[in-house]
Design a protein around this motif. Structure first.
Motif, PDB file in Angstrom:
ATOM      1  N   LEU A 134       0.817  -1.227   0.000  1.00 20.75           N
ATOM      2  CA  LEU A 134       0.000   0.000   0.000  1.00 20.75           C
ATOM      3  C   LEU A 134       0.845   1.269   0.000  1.00 20.75           C
ATOM      4  CD1 LEU A 134      -2.805  -0.871   2.593  1.00 20.75           C
ATOM      5  CD2 LEU A 134      -2.939  -0.948   0.101  1.00 20.75           C
ATOM      6  N   LEU A 181      -8.893  -2.019 -10.184  1.00 15.83           N
ATOM      7  CA  LEU A 181      -9.383  -3.402 -10.254  1.00 15.83           C
ATOM      8  C   LEU A 181     -10.679  -3.583  -9.462  1.00 15.83           C
ATOM      9  CD1 LEU A 181      -6.069  -5.467  -9.976  1.00 15.83           C
ATOM     10  CD2 LEU A 181      -7.334  -4.829 -12.041  1.00 15.83           C
ATOM     11  N   ALA A 182     -10.928  -2.674  -8.510  1.00 15.01           N
ATOM     12  CA  ALA A 182     -12.190  -2.740  -7.772  1.00 15.01           C
ATOM     13  C   ALA A 182     -13.349  -2.337  -8.685  1.00 15.01           C
ATOM     14  CB  ALA A 182     -12.139  -1.829  -6.557  1.00 15.01           C
ATOM     15  N   ARG A 183     -13.016  -1.638  -9.778  1.00 14.49           N
ATOM     16  CA  ARG A 183     -14.059  -1.256 -10.752  1.00 14.49           C
ATOM     17  C   ARG A 183     -14.212  -2.336 -11.823  1.00 14.49           C
ATOM     18  NH1 ARG A 183     -11.116   3.588 -11.036  1.00 14.49           N
ATOM     19  NH2 ARG A 183     -11.446   4.588  -9.030  1.00 14.49           N
ATOM     20  N   LEU A 228      -9.023  -8.512  -8.326  1.00 14.59           N
ATOM     21  CA  LEU A 228      -8.816  -8.308  -6.895  1.00 14.59           C
ATOM     22  C   LEU A 228      -8.575  -9.652  -6.217  1.00 14.59           C
ATOM     23  CD1 LEU A 228     -11.392  -5.710  -5.581  1.00 14.59           C
ATOM     24  CD2 LEU A 228      -9.039  -5.372  -6.288  1.00 14.59           C
ATOM     25  N   ARG A 237      -9.001  -8.572   2.032  1.00 16.22           N
ATOM     26  CA  ARG A 237      -9.834  -7.363   2.105  1.00 16.22           C
ATOM     27  C   ARG A 237      -9.213  -6.320   3.033  1.00 16.22           C
ATOM     28  NH1 ARG A 237     -14.595  -7.749   4.854  1.00 16.22           N
ATOM     29  NH2 ARG A 237     -15.647  -6.058   3.795  1.00 16.22           N
ATOM     30  N   LEU A 238      -7.991  -6.547   3.478  1.00 11.80           N
ATOM     31  CA  LEU A 238      -7.295  -5.632   4.398  1.00 11.80           C
ATOM     32  C   LEU A 238      -8.046  -5.496   5.725  1.00 11.80           C
ATOM     33  CD1 LEU A 238      -6.325  -2.834   1.843  1.00 11.80           C
ATOM     34  CD2 LEU A 238      -4.769  -4.458   2.884  1.00 11.80           C
ATOM     35  N   ALA A 280      -6.996  -3.121   8.919  1.00 11.57           N
ATOM     36  CA  ALA A 280      -7.938  -2.122   9.450  1.00 11.57           C
ATOM     37  C   ALA A 280      -8.084  -2.307  10.961  1.00 11.57           C
ATOM     38  CB  ALA A 280      -9.289  -2.247   8.761  1.00 11.57           C
ATOM     39  N   ILE A 335      -8.639   2.512   3.685  1.00  2.00           N
ATOM     40  CA  ILE A 335      -8.901   1.069   3.767  1.00  2.00           C
ATOM     41  C   ILE A 335     -10.416   0.817   3.811  1.00  2.00           C
ATOM     42  CG2 ILE A 335      -8.632  -0.994   5.221  1.00  2.00           C
ATOM     43  CD1 ILE A 335      -5.811  -0.151   5.825  1.00  2.00           C
ATOM     44  N   ARG A 357     -12.799   2.657   2.529  1.00  3.70           N
ATOM     45  CA  ARG A 357     -13.358   2.871   1.189  1.00  3.70           C
ATOM     46  C   ARG A 357     -13.030   1.662   0.300  1.00  3.70           C
ATOM     47  NH1 ARG A 357     -12.289   6.007  -3.543  1.00  3.70           N
ATOM     48  NH2 ARG A 357     -10.134   6.197  -2.889  1.00  3.70           N
ATOM     49  N   TYR A 358     -11.817   1.121   0.477  1.00  2.00           N
ATOM     50  CA  TYR A 358     -11.416  -0.050  -0.303  1.00  2.00           C
ATOM     51  C   TYR A 358     -12.321  -1.254   0.017  1.00  2.00           C
ATOM     52  CZ  TYR A 358      -8.632  -3.719  -2.379  1.00  2.00           C
ATOM     53  OH  TYR A 358      -8.236  -4.792  -3.131  1.00  2.00           O
ATOM     54  N   HIS A 359     -12.658  -1.424   1.312  1.00  6.63           N
ATOM     55  CA  HIS A 359     -13.602  -2.490   1.719  1.00  6.63           C
ATOM     56  C   HIS A 359     -14.885  -2.390   0.927  1.00  6.63           C
ATOM     57  CE1 HIS A 359     -12.207  -3.510   6.070  1.00  6.63           C
ATOM     58  NE2 HIS A 359     -11.460  -4.040   5.129  1.00  6.63           N
ATOM     59  N   LEU A 368     -15.513  -0.811  -1.922  1.00 10.02           N
ATOM     60  CA  LEU A 368     -15.309  -1.103  -3.351  1.00 10.02           C
ATOM     61  C   LEU A 368     -15.181  -2.614  -3.549  1.00 10.02           C
ATOM     62  CD1 LEU A 368     -12.681   1.652  -4.299  1.00 10.02           C
ATOM     63  CD2 LEU A 368     -15.006   1.491  -5.195  1.00 10.02           C
ATOM     64  N   TRP A 369     -14.410  -3.263  -2.661  1.00 13.37           N
ATOM     65  CA  TRP A 369     -14.164  -4.710  -2.728  1.00 13.37           C
ATOM     66  C   TRP A 369     -15.494  -5.471  -2.631  1.00 13.37           C
ATOM     67  CZ3 TRP A 369     -14.584  -9.471  -0.565  1.00 13.37           C
ATOM     68  CH2 TRP A 369     -13.585 -10.412  -0.799  1.00 13.37           C
ATOM     69  N   ASP A 370     -16.319  -5.079  -1.626  1.00  8.69           N
ATOM     70  CA  ASP A 370     -17.618  -5.747  -1.431  1.00  8.69           C
ATOM     71  C   ASP A 370     -18.501  -5.564  -2.659  1.00  8.69           C
ATOM     72  OD1 ASP A 370     -16.899  -6.624   1.036  1.00  8.69           O
ATOM     73  OD2 ASP A 370     -17.930  -5.041   2.147  1.00  8.69           O
ATOM     74  N   ARG A 381     -17.576  -4.993  -5.715  1.00 10.53           N
ATOM     75  CA  ARG A 381     -17.025  -5.754  -6.846  1.00 10.53           C
ATOM     76  C   ARG A 381     -17.407  -7.231  -6.728  1.00 10.53           C
ATOM     77  NH1 ARG A 381     -16.218  -5.993 -11.587  1.00 10.53           N
ATOM     78  NH2 ARG A 381     -14.515  -7.198 -12.451  1.00 10.53           N
ATOM     79  N   PHE A 382     -17.275  -7.803  -5.523  1.00  5.97           N
ATOM     80  CA  PHE A 382     -17.564  -9.228  -5.373  1.00  5.97           C
ATOM     81  C   PHE A 382     -19.073  -9.499  -5.436  1.00  5.97           C
ATOM     82  CE2 PHE A 382     -13.148  -9.522  -4.719  1.00  5.97           C
ATOM     83  CZ  PHE A 382     -12.799 -10.833  -4.956  1.00  5.97           C
TER      84      PHE A 382
END
Lengths: 134, 134
Positions: free
Chosen positions: A29, A41-43, A88, A92-93, A97, B100, B102-104, B106-108, B110-111
């Motif tokens: 990161l 990649l999240a998009r 991805l 999920r970090l 977090a 992190i 916000r990334y969660h 986006l990740w959710d 996306r999946f």
């Protein structure tokens, strides 16, 4: 005795594994391009070539960045024919977090403690001032 | 026109500053000793010598680690006489936690999207199977 030894051994391995994982994910990161690749990649999934173009980098440079993300479990790649597609990863970090959240709590507790010490010193100073004036 | 240019210039600088700050703070967190030093300083201030002893390192090694943490705003140091005392810095890693988080999301998202695609494919496959059987 032997059971206790094995439990310690396993726990020690688990801690070492988590620490190594944290090292890898936080290092992944620590670069603006790698954070950008994750957001991208999240998009949508993308090939290395598409990512290299988007971030105005050489293919070799992008491959290195994707390798670092892959090592941290943040990205997976799959090669079909000549194209390597990036998606991805399963990380999920969440643990990262949680570490930061725990640090927040420790930080707040520490500064509350310092506030109390400063408040106590101020009260003592005031009381001392009053005694002096008498 | 000039005002718009200045606004863009300032915004660009702000973004660059945040990105540079993220690079520094995530890099600072990517080492087990540095995370340990933060956890230690959250309990009590400590000198470089005390930290070096605690983490079984040379003074030079610990100075380097503390330097990295200081650069990221995670630690501040103060030298009184011969002793350099380390304290927690003002950076609470709040922006890093927000990134992190916000990334969660986006990740959710996306999946969830991929789950829908897989579900759709399964439905189509089932319908196709039924038609074949008829």
């Amino acid at each position: 005795m032997r059971a206790a030894f094995y439990v310690c051994y396993i726990l020690n391995h688990m801690v070492q594994y988590t620490q190594a994982h944290f090292n890898a994910s936080f290092a992944a990161l620590s670069d603006v391009t790698r954070r950008g690749v994750l957001e991208q990649l999240a998009r949508a999934d993308a090939s290395i070539t598409e990512l290299a173009e988007k971030f105005d980098m050489t293919l070799t440079g992008m491959k290195k960045h994707v390798g670092v993300l892959e090592q941290a479990g943040l990205v997976t790649t799959e090669k079909v024919g000549r194209v390597r597609t990036c998606k991805l990863g399963l990380c999920r970090l969440e643990e990262e977090a949680a570490w930061i959240e725990r640090y927040h709590q420790l930080w707040d507790a520490r500064f509350d403690e310092l506030d109390k010490v400063v408040g106590e010193l101020k009260r003592k100073e005031k009381a001392h001032g009053r005694r002096k004036r008498k």
